[in-house]
Design an enzyme around this catalytic site. Structure first.
Site, PDB file in Angstrom:
ATOM      1  N   CYS A  70       0.887  -1.170   0.000  1.00  0.00           N
ATOM      2  CA  CYS A  70       0.000   0.000   0.000  1.00  0.00           C
ATOM      3  C   CYS A  70       0.918   1.212   0.000  1.00  0.00           C
ATOM      4  O   CYS A  70       1.788   1.329   0.876  1.00  0.00           O
ATOM      5  CB  CYS A  70      -0.875  -0.018   1.250  1.00  0.00           C
ATOM      6  SG  CYS A  70      -1.854   1.480   1.495  1.00  0.00           S
ATOM      7  N   CYS A 219      -0.463   3.934  -6.790  1.00  0.00           N
ATOM      8  CA  CYS A 219      -1.603   3.588  -5.943  1.00  0.00           C
ATOM      9  C   CYS A 219      -2.038   2.206  -6.389  1.00  0.00           C
ATOM     10  O   CYS A 219      -2.126   1.930  -7.590  1.00  0.00           O
ATOM     11  CB  CYS A 219      -2.745   4.580  -6.116  1.00  0.00           C
ATOM     12  SG  CYS A 219      -4.243   4.059  -5.239  1.00  0.00           S
TER      13      CYS A 219
HETATM   14  N1  DGL Z   1      -3.790   1.111  -1.107  1.00  0.00           N
HETATM   15  C1  DGL Z   1      -3.828   2.559  -1.211  1.00  0.00           C
HETATM   16  C2  DGL Z   1      -2.534   3.057  -1.860  1.00  0.00           C
HETATM   17  O1  DGL Z   1      -1.839   2.344  -2.568  1.00  0.00           O
HETATM   18  C3  DGL Z   1      -5.017   3.041  -1.995  1.00  0.00           C
HETATM   19  C4  DGL Z   1      -6.331   2.846  -1.269  1.00  0.00           C
HETATM   20  C5  DGL Z   1      -6.466   3.682  -0.011  1.00  0.00           C
HETATM   21  O2  DGL Z   1      -6.532   4.918  -0.089  1.00  0.00           O
HETATM   22  O3  DGL Z   1      -6.509   3.095   1.057  1.00  0.00           O
HETATM   23  O4  DGL Z   1      -2.176   4.188  -1.650  1.00  0.00           O
END
Ligand code: DGL
Length: 300
Positions: A70, A219
């Site tokens: 993430c 993301c």
């Molecule tokens: N997993 C998050 C990222 O890669 C995107 C989703 C979220 O905002 O939790 O930044």
């Protein structure tokens, strides 16, 4: 022991898919904190606390190594966890993030003066990519654009159609506008940190001087939009997807760390944990992974 993969929700499955394809022999535990997703616009304190709690769960389930798949959690929580939490509480565990390998991939981009990334507000505001890139490739401009509507649209299954095309085109126009304003700001060349911008004619982007050579999808959800992003962003811009970067980087890490690798079991199993309802997790996970998933709900 297993490899843990942690994300705020479903998005990390795009990275898990690449890791599993590259390293199918190991046993994996995926944890999505769906009950508290999205992390993208949350405070440092909240993201740190949530990430730490999820790591504890994965450690308790015998994960020797956890990949924080993430960007937002990697940007906001990883450093403190590596420097302050692990040495005191879990000196026998490893936690890796996805920003450093992604910044390395951007820094190696061959034919460009500027690179761009799309991410959540949290990732962009943290400046984590800019700080890494400044160390790896001083002088390489970085255009950062937060694309806050893409995560909810992916979560809602809006993977194609006029609505998603509208926002991808808008975010690309705004990315180009940032590149133009960066190039036109005296003394800004090379500092490369831009996070706001207004609409400017994309045609005014000078191919030689200001060109964006690569766009990193920083993301986890955005790779699901790759066909539409590829159709809208000009073909001369390379689009970098983190699964392609993180999987070889993890393979390289394991080859350099036999003391970790030798402890990993090799039964090709996968376990999916979610902090929210399993029905929703199973349905969307099938979209992300391309095969049926049966998850377990855990309380944190
Ligand atoms: N997993 C998050 C990222 O890669 C995107 C989703 C979220 O905002 O939790 O930044």
């Amino acid at each position: 022991m297993h490899i843990g993969i942690f994300d705020s929700g479903f998005g990390g499955l795009t990275i898990f898919k690449s890791i599993r394809a590259r390293l199918p022999q190991y046993d994996y535990v995926y944890l999505g904190d769906n009950a508290r997703t999205p992390y993208g616009s949350r405070s440092f304190d909240a993201i740190f606390r949530f990430t730490r709690e999820c790591l504890e769960e994965l450690f308790a389930r015998d994960c020797k190594l956890v990949v924080i798949a993430c960007n937002t959690a990697s940007a906001k929580a990883l450093r403190t966890i590596q420097q302050k939490v692990l040495p005191v509480e879990h000196p026998d565990r490893k936690v890796l993030g996805i920003i450093r390998p992604s910044a390395e991939a951007l820094s190696h981009h061959p034919r460009t003066r500027s690179v761009a990334l799309w991410g959540t507000e949290g990732t962009v505001k943290s400046q984590s990519f800019a700080l890494e890139l400044e160390k790896l490739a001083p002088g390489l401009g970085l255009i950062q654009k937060a694309c806050p509507l893409l995560v909810p649209m992916v979560e809602a299954g809006e993977l194609d159609g006029a609505g998603i095309d509208h926002y991808i085109a808008k975010y690309w126009r705004e990315t180009v506008a940032l590149a133009v304003s960066e190039a036109n700001t005296p003394g800004s060349a090379g500092t490369g940190i831009s996070t706001t911008g207004t609409a400017v004619d994309p045609g005014s982007l000078s191919p030689e001087r200001d060109r964006i050579g690569a766009l990193l999808l920083a993301c986890t959800h955005y790779p699901l939009l790759l066909p539409r992003i590829r159709a809208i962003v000009p073909p001369e811009v390379d689009i970098l997807v983190q699964g392609d970067i993180v999987a070889p980087s993890l393979a390289d890490y394991l080859s350099r760390h036999p003391e970790v690798e030798s402890l990993l079991s090799r039964n090709r199993t996968q376990r999916f944990l979610t902090t929210d309802q399993t029905e929703g997790f199973d349905r969307l996970s099938e979209v992300f992974l391309g095969h049926p998933v049966i998850s377990e709900k855990i309380a944190i």
